[in-house]
Design a protein around this motif. Structure first.
Motif, PDB file in Angstrom:
ATOM      1  N   CYS A  12      10.223   1.174  -4.112  1.00 15.17           N
ATOM      2  CA  CYS A  12       9.291   1.650  -3.912  1.00 15.17           C
ATOM      3  C   CYS A  12       7.781   1.238  -5.865  1.00 15.17           C
ATOM      4  O   CYS A  12       8.806   1.926  -6.935  1.00 15.17           O
ATOM      5  N   HIS A  13       6.943   1.581  -5.391  1.00 14.52           N
ATOM      6  CA  HIS A  13       6.240   1.649  -6.984  1.00 14.52           C
ATOM      7  C   HIS A  13       5.730   3.585  -6.987  1.00 14.52           C
ATOM      8  O   HIS A  13       5.582   3.840  -6.112  1.00 14.52           O
ATOM      9  N   LEU A  14       6.041   3.681  -8.274  1.00 14.37           N
ATOM     10  CA  LEU A  14       5.228   5.601  -8.084  1.00 14.37           C
ATOM     11  C   LEU A  14       3.889   5.352  -8.647  1.00 14.37           C
ATOM     12  O   LEU A  14       4.013   4.034  -9.892  1.00 14.37           O
ATOM     13  N   LEU A  15       3.164   6.445  -9.328  1.00 11.81           N
ATOM     14  CA  LEU A  15       2.074   6.139  -8.656  1.00 11.81           C
ATOM     15  C   LEU A  15       1.711   6.941  -9.446  1.00 11.81           C
ATOM     16  O   LEU A  15       1.769   8.128  -9.401  1.00 11.81           O
ATOM     17  N   ASP A  16       1.213   7.207 -10.672  1.00 14.95           N
ATOM     18  CA  ASP A  16       0.625   7.999 -12.148  1.00 14.95           C
ATOM     19  C   ASP A  16      -0.199   8.006 -11.465  1.00 14.95           C
ATOM     20  O   ASP A  16      -1.636   8.856 -12.299  1.00 14.95           O
ATOM     21  N   VAL A  17      -0.083   8.548 -10.075  1.00 19.60           N
ATOM     22  CA  VAL A  17      -1.762   9.996  -9.612  1.00 19.60           C
ATOM     23  C   VAL A  17      -1.083  11.327  -8.979  1.00 19.60           C
ATOM     24  O   VAL A  17       0.270  11.478  -8.987  1.00 19.60           O
ATOM     25  N   LEU A  58      -2.180  -4.413   3.663  1.00 24.98           N
ATOM     26  CA  LEU A  58      -1.565  -3.565   2.492  1.00 24.98           C
ATOM     27  C   LEU A  58      -1.734  -2.677   2.196  1.00 24.98           C
ATOM     28  O   LEU A  58      -2.880  -2.560   2.315  1.00 24.98           O
ATOM     29  N   ASP A  59      -1.563  -1.299   1.947  1.00 25.63           N
ATOM     30  CA  ASP A  59      -1.857  -0.210   1.603  1.00 25.63           C
ATOM     31  C   ASP A  59      -1.522  -0.546  -0.153  1.00 25.63           C
ATOM     32  O   ASP A  59      -0.505  -0.971  -0.341  1.00 25.63           O
ATOM     33  N   VAL A  60      -3.056  -0.327  -0.778  1.00 25.81           N
ATOM     34  CA  VAL A  60      -3.226  -0.203  -2.439  1.00 25.81           C
ATOM     35  C   VAL A  60      -3.952   1.243  -2.495  1.00 25.81           C
ATOM     36  O   VAL A  60      -4.772   1.758  -2.179  1.00 25.81           O
ATOM     37  N   VAL A 117      -2.079  -0.757  -7.183  1.00 27.70           N
ATOM     38  CA  VAL A 117      -0.207  -1.066  -7.093  1.00 27.70           C
ATOM     39  C   VAL A 117      -0.442  -1.226  -5.558  1.00 27.70           C
ATOM     40  O   VAL A 117      -0.357  -0.090  -4.911  1.00 27.70           O
ATOM     41  N   ILE A 118       0.075  -2.212  -5.276  1.00 27.05           N
ATOM     42  CA  ILE A 118       0.856  -2.125  -3.724  1.00 27.05           C
ATOM     43  C   ILE A 118       2.207  -1.509  -3.430  1.00 27.05           C
ATOM     44  O   ILE A 118       3.275  -0.632  -3.510  1.00 27.05           O
ATOM     45  N   TYR A 119       1.931  -0.165  -2.189  1.00 26.43           N
ATOM     46  CA  TYR A 119       2.341   0.261  -2.225  1.00 26.43           C
ATOM     47  C   TYR A 119       3.018   0.725  -0.602  1.00 26.43           C
ATOM     48  O   TYR A 119       2.168   0.263  -0.041  1.00 26.43           O
ATOM     49  N   ILE A 120       3.991   0.801  -0.280  1.00 24.72           N
ATOM     50  CA  ILE A 120       4.532   1.581   1.780  1.00 24.72           C
ATOM     51  C   ILE A 120       4.227   3.133   1.486  1.00 24.72           C
ATOM     52  O   ILE A 120       4.668   4.194   1.571  1.00 24.72           O
ATOM     53  N   ALA A 122       4.898   4.451   4.553  1.00 30.14           N
ATOM     54  CA  ALA A 122       5.207   5.401   4.813  1.00 30.14           C
ATOM     55  C   ALA A 122       7.046   5.927   3.526  1.00 30.14           C
ATOM     56  O   ALA A 122       7.599   6.939   4.024  1.00 30.14           O
ATOM     57  N   CYS A 123       6.368   5.146   2.579  1.00 33.95           N
ATOM     58  CA  CYS A 123       7.466   5.985   1.491  1.00 33.95           C
ATOM     59  C   CYS A 123       6.564   6.844   0.756  1.00 33.95           C
ATOM     60  O   CYS A 123       7.394   7.877   0.058  1.00 33.95           O
ATOM     61  N   MET A 124       5.764   6.693   0.735  1.00 30.13           N
ATOM     62  CA  MET A 124       4.868   7.887  -0.135  1.00 30.13           C
ATOM     63  C   MET A 124       3.714   9.057   0.514  1.00 30.13           C
ATOM     64  O   MET A 124       3.166   7.752   1.294  1.00 30.13           O
ATOM     65  N   SER A 125       3.106   9.574  -0.037  1.00 25.13           N
ATOM     66  CA  SER A 125       2.023  10.391   0.643  1.00 25.13           C
ATOM     67  C   SER A 125       0.926  10.392  -0.743  1.00 25.13           C
ATOM     68  O   SER A 125       1.739  10.568  -1.945  1.00 25.13           O
TER      69      SER A 125
END
Length: 127
Positions: A12-17, A58-60, A117-120, A122-125
């Motif tokens: 998963c990509h972690l997001l800087d938010v 895709l979720d982005v 950033v494309i993310y899944i 289900a992996c993160m909120s």
């Protein structure tokens, strides 16, 4: 550091938010992995969408240079973006695009975006 390692292990990509939470059951993603190690977001997204079916959704998370404007929201909508919501800051939005539409949206950016950033989901909120 532990969260960064978790993101690397699960693909998963972690997001800087703010308020990003990563699930430990994150599945491996061919789409996300296709952009692994590519720092330039336009190049990364281009690589990622080449492995996704054009009509896949895709979720982005979109990160902007400054606070999101109405023109940004209008452009997302005109480019096929849906389910647009805050991603925890005034300069960040989450949205859904088909792979084809995301590629067009990112490629035509005139300098407002700083990352996509494309993310899944289900992996993160996010937010």
């Amino acid at each position: 550091m532990l969260i960064g390692a978790l993101g690397a292990l699960c693909g998963c990509h972690l997001l800087d938010v703010p308020e990003t939470k990563v699930s430990s059951s994150c599945p491996n993603s061919v789409v996300i992995n296709a952009g692994s190690g590519v720092l330039d977001f336009k190049e990364r997204v281009a690589r990622q969408i080449t492995v996704a079916p054009p009509d896949s959704v895709l979720d982005v998370v979109l990160l902007f240079e400054t606070t999101v404007t109405q023109a940004d929201l209008d452009r997302i909508g005109a480019s096929g973006g849906t389910n647009v919501a805050s991603a925890g800051g005034t300069a960040a939005l989450k949205a859904q695009f088909t792979a084809q539409n995301l590629g067009s949206y990112v490629a035509s950016d005139a300098g407002r975006l700083t990352d996509a950033v494309i993310y899944i989901a289900a992996c993160m909120s996010v937010g």
